[in-house]
Design a protein around this motif. Structure first.
Motif, short mmCIF file in Angstrom:
data_model
loop_
_atom_site.label_atom_id
_atom_site.label_comp_id
_atom_site.label_asym_id
_atom_site.label_seq_id
_atom_site.Cartn_x
_atom_site.Cartn_y
_atom_site.Cartn_z
N ASP A 84 4.28 3.49 0.58
CA ASP A 84 4.11 4.77 0.05
C ASP A 84 3.86 4.76 -1.29
O ASP A 84 3.58 3.55 -1.82
CB ASP A 84 5.55 5.60 0.50
N ALA B 5 4.36 4.16 11.12
CA ALA B 5 2.73 4.44 10.74
C ALA B 5 1.96 3.63 11.81
O ALA B 5 2.12 2.50 12.16
CB ALA B 5 2.35 3.73 9.21
N VAL C 196 -5.08 4.96 7.64
CA VAL C 196 -3.64 5.41 8.31
C VAL C 196 -3.82 6.25 9.31
O VAL C 196 -4.32 7.30 8.55
CB VAL C 196 -2.61 5.34 7.36
#
Length: 282
Positions: free
Chosen positions: A193, A202, A252
């Motif tokens: 993060d 994730a 992502v």
């Protein structure tokens, strides 16, 4: 000749161009201007410095080196390494006693996709850690790269990851019943993060759908893998085919805050990267 300035400090800083007409400097947005010095973009050579360490989850692996002191380092382009280009290496250096490295006069005029720091040594799998990706700027590096990390991957640790993937999957991806993760080639990444903390749950996405089934997420204890999402350590693994080169972009899922990253991997090569939101490493 065009004149530019290079700023010291920060991980990878942008270009500072001399403004025309007012005699001053107009920096790119977000760029710090202190300690700037003139550089020549037509023959640009930069400094790449940082720290070399054993990959955190591998520190306790069998035969993990107690020290990386004296080990050889290469500043290289993963794409060129993957295709066995004789010009893949731009500069060389070695790890200092405190684990740091400092490699000067790195010529980056011919960088295409990115820049990485490679480690080769007995007991380690051939690996290269991405320290600059043209996905962020659309250009080659134009300033020093500092505070970089180069991760060493002990063979025993990579074998553990290969065992977690399992021989049937490795054979399915490579067509070779004797294939190992190290021989196949792989990408080992961590999703973090804004504060640099690992992100659990994730999932990464590739821009080539035919490669999607090669992505795995190691369990917390690294004893197994799944296809659901990252565990608490934020790790993911891509298994290469053991032949040719795989080039793709990785992002992502479910968020646009992570810039898609350039990935190039070939047989016998482990590519290591940290995937973070925004354009600057935490």
């Amino acid at each position: 000749m065009k004149h530019y300035i290079r700023a010291a400090g920060g991980a990878v800083l942008g270009l500072l161009a001399m403004a025309c007409g007012d005699g001053g400097f107009t920096p790119d947005p977000g760029v710090r201007t202190e300690d700037a010095e003139a550089v020549d973009l037509e023959n640009l050579r930069i400094l790449v410095s940082g720290e070399a360490r054993v990959f955190p989850e591998a520190a306790g692996a069998a035969a993990a080196p107690a020290s990386l002191t004296g080990m050889a380092l290469t500043v290289e382009e993963p794409l060129r390494v993957a295709v066995n280009d004789s010009a893949a290496t731009f500069a060389t250096g070695a790890v200092s006693e405190d684990g740091s490295f400092r490699i000067t006069d790195v010529p980056v005029r011919d960088v295409h996709q990115g820049l990485a720091v490679g480690l080769v040594h007995d007991g380690l799998v051939r690996s290269t850690t991405l320290v600059y990706d043209t996905a962020f700027t659309g250009t080659r590096p134009r300033t020093d790269i500092i505070d970089a990390h180069a991760w060493a991957l002990p063979t025993a640790f990579v074998d553990q990851l290969g065992a977690a993937v399992g021989a049937p999957r490795l054979q399915g991806h490579t067509g070779d019943p004797a294939a190992t993760l190290a021989s196949a080639g792989f990408v080992l990444g961590r999703v973090v993060d804004l504060n640099g903390q690992p992100v659990s749950g994730a999932r990464v996405a590739l821009d080539r759908a035919e490669l999607a089934d090669r992505v795995y997420y190691p369990s917390e204890d690294l004893a197994s893998v799944n296809t659901t999402g990252t565990a608490g350590h934020g790790l993911f693994l891509f298994v290469h085919s053991g032949a040719g080169v795989s080039s793709f972009q990785l992002s992502v899922e479910g968020t646009d805050t992570y810039v898609p990253r350039n990935i190039d991997v070939g047989p016998g090569l482990g590519v290591v990267l940290t995937v973070y939101p925004g354009r600057y490493a935490p």
